[in-house]
Design a protein around this motif. Sequence first.
Motif, mmCIF file in Angstrom:
data_model
loop_
_atom_site.group_PDB
_atom_site.id
_atom_site.type_symbol
_atom_site.label_atom_id
_atom_site.label_comp_id
_atom_site.label_asym_id
_atom_site.label_seq_id
_atom_site.Cartn_x
_atom_site.Cartn_y
_atom_site.Cartn_z
ATOM 1 N N GLN A 67 19.312 18.741 -8.393
ATOM 2 C CA GLN A 67 20.000 18.051 -8.176
ATOM 3 C C GLN A 67 19.270 18.663 -6.554
ATOM 4 N N LEU A 98 16.570 18.380 -4.984
ATOM 5 C CA LEU A 98 15.984 16.816 -4.320
ATOM 6 C C LEU A 98 16.722 16.404 -4.013
ATOM 7 N N GLU A 125 21.733 23.684 3.520
ATOM 8 C CA GLU A 125 23.682 22.910 3.208
ATOM 9 C C GLU A 125 23.736 23.010 1.610
ATOM 10 N N LEU A 141 26.414 23.577 -0.804
ATOM 11 C CA LEU A 141 27.365 22.973 -1.787
ATOM 12 C C LEU A 141 27.138 22.609 -2.785
ATOM 13 N N ILE A 142 26.415 23.056 -3.201
ATOM 14 C CA ILE A 142 26.202 23.090 -4.966
ATOM 15 C C ILE A 142 26.937 25.064 -5.027
ATOM 16 N N ALA A 149 29.149 26.177 -3.721
ATOM 17 C CA ALA A 149 30.775 26.046 -3.289
ATOM 18 C C ALA A 149 31.240 25.247 -4.797
ATOM 19 N N LEU A 161 20.459 15.733 -3.076
ATOM 20 C CA LEU A 161 21.084 16.543 -2.205
ATOM 21 C C LEU A 161 20.289 16.245 -0.691
ATOM 22 N N ARG A 162 18.815 16.866 -0.907
ATOM 23 C CA ARG A 162 18.352 16.697 0.713
ATOM 24 C C ARG A 162 17.844 15.424 0.863
ATOM 25 N N SER A 163 17.312 14.889 -0.044
ATOM 26 C CA SER A 163 16.777 12.815 -0.078
ATOM 27 C C SER A 163 17.569 12.428 0.895
ATOM 28 N N ARG A 164 19.021 13.062 0.803
ATOM 29 C CA ARG A 164 20.299 12.040 1.200
ATOM 30 C C ARG A 164 20.608 12.694 3.394
ATOM 31 N N GLY A 165 19.729 14.166 3.044
ATOM 32 C CA GLY A 165 19.792 13.554 4.530
ATOM 33 C C GLY A 165 20.714 15.534 5.270
ATOM 34 N N ILE A 166 20.177 15.840 4.284
ATOM 35 C CA ILE A 166 21.528 17.312 4.526
ATOM 36 C C ILE A 166 19.693 18.347 3.523
ATOM 37 N N SER A 167 20.125 20.082 4.464
ATOM 38 C CA SER A 167 19.065 20.722 4.878
ATOM 39 C C SER A 167 19.338 21.163 3.281
#
Lengths: 276, 265
Positions: free
Chosen positions: A227, A229, A240, A244-245, A247, A231-237
């Motif tokens: 998860q 990898l 963050e 998100l996970i 939340a 999310l980060r690969s879509r540009g978020i740190s």
Amino acid sequence: MPKGVKVERPLQIYFIMNYPQYGQFEHTLIIGEEGSEVHYIEGCTAPHYDTASVHSAVVEIFARKNSRVRYTSVQNWSKNVYNLNTKRAIVDAGAVMEWIGGTLGSGTTMLYPCSVLTGPGARADHLTIALAGEGQVKDGGAKVIHLAPDTHSNVISKSISQRGGVARYRGLVKIKKGARGSSVHVRCDGLILDGQSGSDTIPRMEIEENDVHVGHEATVGRISAEQLLYLRSRGISEEEATRLIIAGFIEPVIKALPLEYAVEINRLIEMEMEGL
Amino acid sequence: MAKKSELSIRALRTFIGDKPILRGVSLQIRPGEIHAVMGPNGSGKSTLCHALVGDPNFKVEGGASLDGKDLLGLDINERSRAGLFLSFQTPPAVPGVSVANYLRTIYNAARAPAAPISIAEFEKIVKQEMAALRMDEAFLDRYLNDGFSGGEKKRCETLQMALLQPRYVLLDEIDSGLDVDALKIISHDIMRLQKERKFGLLVITHYARILQYLKPDYVHVLNRGRIIQSGTAALAARIEKEGYDKIVGKEGGEGGMAGLDEEGA
């Protein structure tokens, strides 16, 4: 709540302990008469003192025939408060009892709200979030006791453990003989954020009736590398992505809260993550 | 050196622990070009994608740059911001996070340091992209990839591709888990986006079938961590007809990568 009266806005109560070595013993009694509706919200907070305090609540709720009572508790005691509570609801025919809880603060919390479903068609929902951080033990759960036919309960427990904290789900499901056509669904999910923290699930089920549906699901896990990898690969740190996970993890409980409480809980959890 | 518009991969090697996976892969992809990397199972195709986005499971040596910017030194999210997009083979579910909230988060992250746009403004943009992809708006209220069918996952990936406007797109086995009809639709959408926005496209696939729809300019055959042959679309047609065995068997030692160690191959 008098018969037939429906209060649209939540009643809000606030508990504060602002003396050292304090002992706070509250007794809350809510009677929802036939056909009434009420949402009661309590918030709890205390400044930090060098010595421990104790908060001991006794909450009694009577949800009469066809009434609807929602009891929400958001607790952010300081980290050396013993938070030891007894909460119970008697739920009559056709009534709905909802327990919603967020336990963020305190050192040790022991809290197992109980719903006794006494009349046909009664229902109970228990939704809780517990956050266990450094030095915290969150021992919580739910008790549902089905005494009448066609009664239904649903328990969702979400816990997050980090920095050595321990979160425990301790639950009781009891269905008495004769409570035909009843159903129980328990779901407890634990998220452990590091190697020093813990999560336990201690469910107990006493089912005396055959004609019932009983389900228990439990998961314990970490935030998956996959998860992160993604999310980060879509540009978020990474921070963050983690936020998100988390939340998303508590969303089933958060969505039952009024907006301002939902925002507050999310913010408190973020602060705990940052170690403030 | 002048900044060149290309995704440049130079003698890329990857390892899991001490085990080599890619053994020196070099590729240049320019904006507007479509490259296909084909290969049998275990040849290292997916590894190539994951190494480029920065999957921490792999130790990476060699070089990779995007429009002159060194990729391998960048954090995962910075690679995305530089213009790289990987469409995952199996995008993981993130329960409790709505597609709408997620898309707005990544859209705003891509815009940073510009101020985030309002929810209303974002809705307008996302609905426009969804209409172009003929996606139902009800999608926005679902939890990300949670309970999505294979086709829904890939369409959600395509929607993100449309929103983030990458310079280079990697498609990792986009045909896995899709039936022929879904594959046609998704390929068509990607081709439309590629023509419109002229991004460089790298299609990773085992099967030549998908290349009927995603028509490559160049085809490369990857075997045991090396590109052993490069050619045009005709090469894919040959693989489809003859299978990998012939090409891999006949040309396994060639491909300009001679001299790298054969250990463990």
